[in-house]
Motif scaffolding. Structure first.
Motif, mmCIF file in Angstrom:
data_model
loop_
_atom_site.group_PDB
_atom_site.id
_atom_site.type_symbol
_atom_site.label_atom_id
_atom_site.label_comp_id
_atom_site.label_asym_id
_atom_site.label_seq_id
_atom_site.Cartn_x
_atom_site.Cartn_y
_atom_site.Cartn_z
ATOM 1 N N LEU A 175 2.398 -2.057 5.386
ATOM 2 C CA LEU A 175 2.276 -3.384 4.905
ATOM 3 C C LEU A 175 2.474 -3.612 3.528
ATOM 4 O O LEU A 175 3.207 -4.831 3.015
ATOM 5 N N PHE A 176 1.676 -2.811 2.838
ATOM 6 C CA PHE A 176 1.479 -2.905 1.230
ATOM 7 C C PHE A 176 3.131 -2.699 0.601
ATOM 8 O O PHE A 176 3.350 -3.328 -0.271
ATOM 9 N N ASP A 177 4.065 -1.989 1.273
ATOM 10 C CA ASP A 177 5.156 -1.508 0.889
ATOM 11 C C ASP A 177 6.158 -2.775 0.896
ATOM 12 O O ASP A 177 6.851 -3.161 0.123
ATOM 13 N N ALA A 178 6.006 -3.433 2.082
ATOM 14 C CA ALA A 178 6.755 -4.593 2.355
ATOM 15 C C ALA A 178 6.318 -5.904 1.841
ATOM 16 O O ALA A 178 7.208 -6.800 1.204
ATOM 17 N N HIS A 179 5.031 -5.970 1.537
ATOM 18 C CA HIS A 179 4.436 -7.085 1.202
ATOM 19 C C HIS A 179 3.309 -6.906 0.208
ATOM 20 O O HIS A 179 1.909 -6.792 0.512
ATOM 21 N N PRO A 180 3.558 -6.554 -1.050
ATOM 22 C CA PRO A 180 2.527 -6.009 -1.999
ATOM 23 C C PRO A 180 1.397 -7.180 -2.309
ATOM 24 O O PRO A 180 0.288 -6.716 -2.539
ATOM 25 N N GLU A 181 1.544 -8.405 -1.957
ATOM 26 C CA GLU A 181 0.823 -9.151 -2.219
ATOM 27 C C GLU A 181 -0.401 -9.256 -1.279
ATOM 28 O O GLU A 181 -1.630 -9.918 -1.265
ATOM 29 N N ALA A 182 -0.323 -8.295 0.001
ATOM 30 C CA ALA A 182 -1.321 -8.114 0.931
ATOM 31 C C ALA A 182 -2.363 -7.288 0.477
ATOM 32 O O ALA A 182 -3.548 -6.823 1.151
ATOM 33 N N ARG A 183 -2.008 -6.495 -0.704
ATOM 34 C CA ARG A 183 -2.920 -5.359 -1.359
ATOM 35 C C ARG A 183 -4.149 -6.038 -2.030
ATOM 36 O O ARG A 183 -3.878 -6.855 -2.750
ATOM 37 N N PRO A 184 -5.279 -5.813 -1.531
ATOM 38 C CA PRO A 184 -6.638 -6.421 -2.202
ATOM 39 C C PRO A 184 -6.329 -6.229 -3.910
ATOM 40 O O PRO A 184 -6.102 -4.818 -4.080
ATOM 41 N N SER A 185 -6.720 -7.155 -4.632
ATOM 42 C CA SER A 185 -6.492 -6.720 -5.841
ATOM 43 C C SER A 185 -7.524 -6.219 -6.736
ATOM 44 O O SER A 185 -8.944 -6.279 -6.119
ATOM 45 N N GLY A 186 -7.592 -5.478 -7.746
ATOM 46 C CA GLY A 186 -8.647 -5.236 -8.378
ATOM 47 C C GLY A 186 -9.248 -4.211 -7.838
ATOM 48 O O GLY A 186 -10.637 -3.335 -8.265
ATOM 49 N N LEU A 187 -8.707 -3.412 -6.913
ATOM 50 C CA LEU A 187 -9.374 -2.196 -6.462
ATOM 51 C C LEU A 187 -8.344 -0.893 -6.804
ATOM 52 O O LEU A 187 -7.269 -0.981 -6.698
ATOM 53 N N ASP A 188 -9.003 0.218 -6.816
ATOM 54 C CA ASP A 188 -8.252 1.614 -6.739
ATOM 55 C C ASP A 188 -7.600 1.729 -5.376
ATOM 56 O O ASP A 188 -7.925 1.121 -4.433
ATOM 57 N N ASP A 189 -6.503 2.461 -5.519
ATOM 58 C CA ASP A 189 -5.617 2.457 -4.277
ATOM 59 C C ASP A 189 -6.488 3.148 -3.106
ATOM 60 O O ASP A 189 -6.066 2.243 -1.982
ATOM 61 N N ASP A 190 -7.499 3.894 -3.347
ATOM 62 C CA ASP A 190 -7.958 4.420 -2.052
ATOM 63 C C ASP A 190 -9.011 3.311 -1.441
ATOM 64 O O ASP A 190 -8.969 3.171 -0.206
#
Length: 361
Positions: free
Chosen positions: A267-282
């Protein structure tokens, strides 16, 4: 209306996009690989972990395996979705039951039929902060309840529950508190006493450290939150198309259940906007996985066959709308669902999909 391209092809220019959408609505063929172009709709403002399984179906090539080039249209409500389906703008959509049932009332002539479950169980609910003195729905009298919007099915369910519990509806105030950080702020600032939201929203708040406690809503135990719907005539005329769509979507759900971490990363790869902002990757990954898992719990991901809609659940939805006063005459649940595609939709190797998920880096 937000439109997101869900194929490996990238279209440029409004005219091309409009032309593609028109082809997709009627299942036209096209694209570099000759795949059949189809569109479907989801009721969500943005891509998020709750719909990661759909991104999986695209990124793992499950749509392409069926010879489909699928465009996802994000809609603001189920009402918008049924309008898009009924007018042929899209072939199908994961739609909640309310507008589908209400469309079968005499004079409405909205002839939509489910061919597969997606939101098998009720995704809506009512919760309060863990330290609240509210212990039952009766305690909401004189209180304020927050919801994503006042048009949300969660509000309808809460209002009917209040009526069932003998609480005057006008004694409870419902307010729109939006999504994400707005919801957390409303709770932390004491703007609301309770929340009428959906499974993924509750999990997002839990991820932010806001502990919540569930409040039972009378009459909602048996409800389904819907599935894939299409025009009845289209189902009859192009059965193969809907089998292919259903199979690709089912594979995405099975994959996601087997490896939610991989599903979220896709999901993150296809739609980066879905990744919660301000958080470390893990942290971003783990928090999103918990949101996906909250949704998977209501999708019937482990069901075999997958996608069956319980007639009793549809009857419960009909009864619920009758109790709510939104439906004036009973609707036969048998008219709302065509189960003849389920066997062919499930004609795939589930073990192979699970292994593919397990092997995915």
């Amino acid at each position: 209306m937000t439109m997101t391209r869900v194929s490996r092809k990238v279209l440029q220019g409004g005219a091309v996009l409009m032309f593609t959408s028109l082809l997709a609505a009627c299942g036209g063929s096209g694209g570099d690989g000759g795949d059949q172009q189809v569109s479907m709709t989801l009721a969500t403002p943005t891509w998020n972990a709750g719909i990661a399984s759909i991104a999986v179906s695209q990124e793992m090539g499950y749509f392409e395996d069926e010879g489909l080039d699928v465009e996802i249209i994000l809609a603001d409500s189920a009402t918008t979705q049924v309008q898009q389906i009924a007018t042929g703008q899209v072939a199908t959509g994961a739609v909640s039951p309310e507008p589908v049932i209400l469309g079968r009332e005499p004079g409405k002539n909205l002839d939509l039929t489910y061919f597969m479950s997606y939101y098998k169980d009720n995704i809506y609910g009512l919760r309060v902060p863990a330290d609240s003195d509210i212990t039952s729905i009766e305690d909401l009298e004189g209180k304020t309840v927050g919801a994503i919007s006042l048009a949300s099915a969660s509000v309808t369910q809460a209002q009917v529950g209040l009526r069932e519990a003998g609480v005057p509806e006008d004694s409870v105030t419902f307010v729109a508190i939006g999504t994400g950080g707005q919801q957390a702020t409303a709770v932390e600032n004491g703007q609301v006493d309770a929340l009428a939201l959906l499974d993924t929203s509750f999990q997002v708040l839990e991820n932010q450290g806001i502990e919540l406690r569930e409040i039972e809503v009378p009459g909602t135990d048996m409800l389904t939150s819907g599935g894939l719907a299409a025009r009845t005539g289209d189902l009859e005329e192009d059965r193969e198309l809907y089998v292919k769509l259903g199979r690709a979507i089912a594979k995405g759900v099975v994959f996601s259940e087997a490896n939610p971490e991989a599903a979220v990363q896709l999901l993150f790869d296809a739609h980066p906007e879905a990744r919660p902002s301000g958080l470390d990757d893990d942290v971003a990954l783990s928090s999103s996985v918990s949101v996906l898992e909250a949704r998977l719990a209501n999708l019937g991901a482990e069901d075999d066959p997958y996608g069956v809609i319980d007639q009793e659940a549809l009857q419960a939805n009909v009864d619920f709308l009758l109790d709510a006063g939104e439906l004036t005459e009973p609707v036969d649940p048998a008219d709302l669902y065509d189960d003849s595609l389920i066997q062919d939709i499930n004609d795939f190797d589930r073990a192979a999909v699970r292994q593919e998920a397990a092997d995915h880096a």
